[in-house]
Design an enzyme around this catalytic site. Structure first.
Site, PDB file in Angstrom:
ATOM      1  N   HIS A 313       0.864  -1.171   0.000  1.00 18.21           N
ATOM      2  CA  HIS A 313       0.000   0.000   0.000  1.00 18.21           C
ATOM      3  C   HIS A 313       0.905   1.226   0.000  1.00 18.21           C
ATOM      4  O   HIS A 313       1.677   1.420   0.923  1.00 18.21           O
ATOM      5  CB  HIS A 313      -0.854  -0.045   1.280  1.00 18.21           C
ATOM      6  CG  HIS A 313      -1.863   1.037   1.398  1.00 18.21           C
ATOM      7  ND1 HIS A 313      -1.542   2.368   1.471  1.00 18.21           N
ATOM      8  CD2 HIS A 313      -3.210   0.985   1.466  1.00 18.21           C
ATOM      9  CE1 HIS A 313      -2.639   3.077   1.576  1.00 18.21           C
ATOM     10  NE2 HIS A 313      -3.661   2.265   1.576  1.00 18.21           N
ATOM     11  N   GLU A 362      -2.455  14.061  11.793  1.00 15.71           N
ATOM     12  CA  GLU A 362      -3.477  13.813  10.782  1.00 15.71           C
ATOM     13  C   GLU A 362      -4.875  14.131  11.316  1.00 15.71           C
ATOM     14  O   GLU A 362      -5.303  13.547  12.299  1.00 15.71           O
ATOM     15  CB  GLU A 362      -3.445  12.339  10.364  1.00 15.71           C
ATOM     16  CG  GLU A 362      -2.066  11.810   9.988  1.00 15.71           C
ATOM     17  CD  GLU A 362      -2.075  10.295   9.785  1.00 15.71           C
ATOM     18  OE1 GLU A 362      -3.153   9.678   9.883  1.00 15.71           O
ATOM     19  OE2 GLU A 362      -0.999   9.739   9.535  1.00 15.71           O
TER      20      GLU A 362
END
Ligand code: FE2
Length: 458
Positions: A313, A362
């Site tokens: 990923h 984040e």
């Protein structure tokens, strides 16, 4: 007319019929495509002075005014400014005076300390009062940096049930990246009109005056206030000349002005506080403009998603739509990242986002549907909600996602049931007191990582 050395200047032909036609359509929506390029736009033919920015007398009796979004001397590639030709200059106003900041807060966020815990919120509830416009509906979740130093960012949410009338807003502290989640917005800006609906984003540059009108009964969404360098498109490196967000998909408005000679309140966010002055006219009176300092909209569904076609990923930086760089190469002050519909084909790969701890912080939001690493539904990661994973906090797929993805058959899979995004920033985000104590803060978020079984065996 001649210039200072006597050379005749071409006088733009002014056709009255064209002027009348343009007046009728001056409030219409049109777009000028491109990112960072020079645009020109005039609501009335001949309103832009040919050949120079500041003629002795601007066409149609307009005032010329430069709006600088970067220092005069910044490198040409990143220099942003526009010239506005307006009915009255912005300078014609009485003093600004302080008004209540409402639920709007600003960096530095010193009323509380940064929290290492993973935090998640449900959506903002409906506005408590009818007549809550977009500006009154802003609610600050947190941020970092210092608005007076032009560093860092803030995360705001908004909920509104009324259009702004007879007042406009401008933010001297930063540009505003607006991410609608419910309800469309009509943004009447100095440079023209833009519509932004869920799935699209809008950016209002620092200092540009604008008014928000609702296209639906209510509106809800997210805002990244970027105190730092203006967002730009990321470099593509070995990806090549194309991919991710295409410059031509960014749409600036075309000139549209209003002649409104009645009191209009101009609210200005300046170094963290709101100030207001009442003009005797609308400051959205720009008849023509040219330049590269512009508001714009972008449809996130246009994002060209790149990813692995072999295994693993990629880091989510591959999904960067816009980046505000810091002074350190490769280290963003804040990135805007979208998790758009895409195919997953990785072989022998755990396909959802991996477990990780990140030096960056984040904030994630959800525009529609579900996110592939989080359970949806009540008490989960839902549209309008958000999560904050500060610097080095451990996170990743929840238990349910881990169990499912570890056992999934690895045939090609289309992820097309959601649109999530992230504001990823270099400094921890300090939540405001109202966010840390909000009723819609989920108190059992940690539970999603409980029960991850021990699978270790020799
Ligand atoms: Fe993460």
């Amino acid at each position: 007319m001649s210039d200072i050395d006597g050379t005749p200047i071409e006088k733009a032909a002014i056709d009255q019929a064209a002027i009348d036609a343009a007046r009728k359509t001056a409030q219409g929506l049109g777009h000028s495509p491109g990112f960072g390029n020079e645009h020109t736009s005039e609501a009335i033919p001949g309103a832009l002075p040919p050949g120079r920015n500041s003629p002795q007398r601007a066409p149609l009796g307009l005032y010329a005014e430069q709006l600088s979004g970067t220092a005069f001397t910044e490198p040409r590639a990143h220099n942003r400014r526009s010239w506005l030709y307006r009915i009255r200059p912005s300078a014609a106003h009485p003093p600004f005076t302080r008004i209540n900041n409402g639920r709007l807060d600003s960096a530095p966020f010193t009323e509380s300390v940064p929290d290492p815990n993973r935090l998640r919120w449900d959506p903002l509830p409906e506005p408590a009062a009818p007549g809550t416009d977009w500006l009154a509906g802003l609610w600050t979740l947190g941020g970092n940096g210092d608005a007076t130093q032009r560093t860092g960012m803030a995360v705001h949410l908004y909920h509104a049930n009324a259009s702004m009338t007879d007042r406009v807003f401008s933010d001297s502290d930063g540009e505003l990246l607006i991410v609608p989640e419910q309800g469309g917005l009509l943004l009447r800006t100095e440079l023209g009109l833009l519509a932004a609906r869920p799935g699209e984003i809008a950016l209002i540059p620092r200092g540009v005056r604008f008014r928000v009108e609702l296209l639906d009964e209510t509106a809800r969404g997210y805002v990244c206030e970027n105190y730092g360098q203006p967002f730009r498109l990321p470099d593509l490196g070995v990806i090549g000349a194309n991919g991710l967000a295409a410059p031509r998909d960014f749409l600036a408005p075309v000139a549209a002005y209003e002649e409104m000679d009645r009191p209009v309140e101009v609210v200005n966010k300046f170094c963290g506080n709101l100030w207001a002055a009442t003009y005797d006219h609308s400051p959205l009176d720009v008849v023509a403009w040219h330049g590269n300092y512009v508001p714009y909209v972008y449809d996130l569904h246009r994002f060209n998603v790149l990813g692995s076609i072999s295994y693993d990923h990629p880091d989510p930086s591959i999904f960067t739509v816009l980046t505000s760089p810091s002074d350190t190469p490769g280290l963003a002050s804040v990135d805007f990242v979208v998790f758009a519909p895409r195919w997953l084909v990785g072989e022998n790969t755990f396909r959802p986002p991996y477990f990780h701890r990140n030096v960056m912080s984040e904030y994630m939001g959800l525009i529609e549907g579900a996110y592939d690493a989080k359970a949806a539904g009540k008490g989960g990661f839902v549209p309008g909600g958000g999560s904050l994973h500060n610097m080095m906090s451990a996170h990743g797929p929840d238990r349910e996602t881990f169990d499912r993805a570890s056992a999934a058959e690895l045939k090609p899979q289309k992820i097309d049931d959601g649109l999530a995004f992230m504001f990823e920033t270099r400094w921890p985000v300090t939540a405001t007191t109202q966010a840390a104590s909000a009723e819609h803060l989920q108190t059992s978020y940690d539970d999603v990582w409980q029960g991850l079984q021990r699978h270790f065996r020799l």
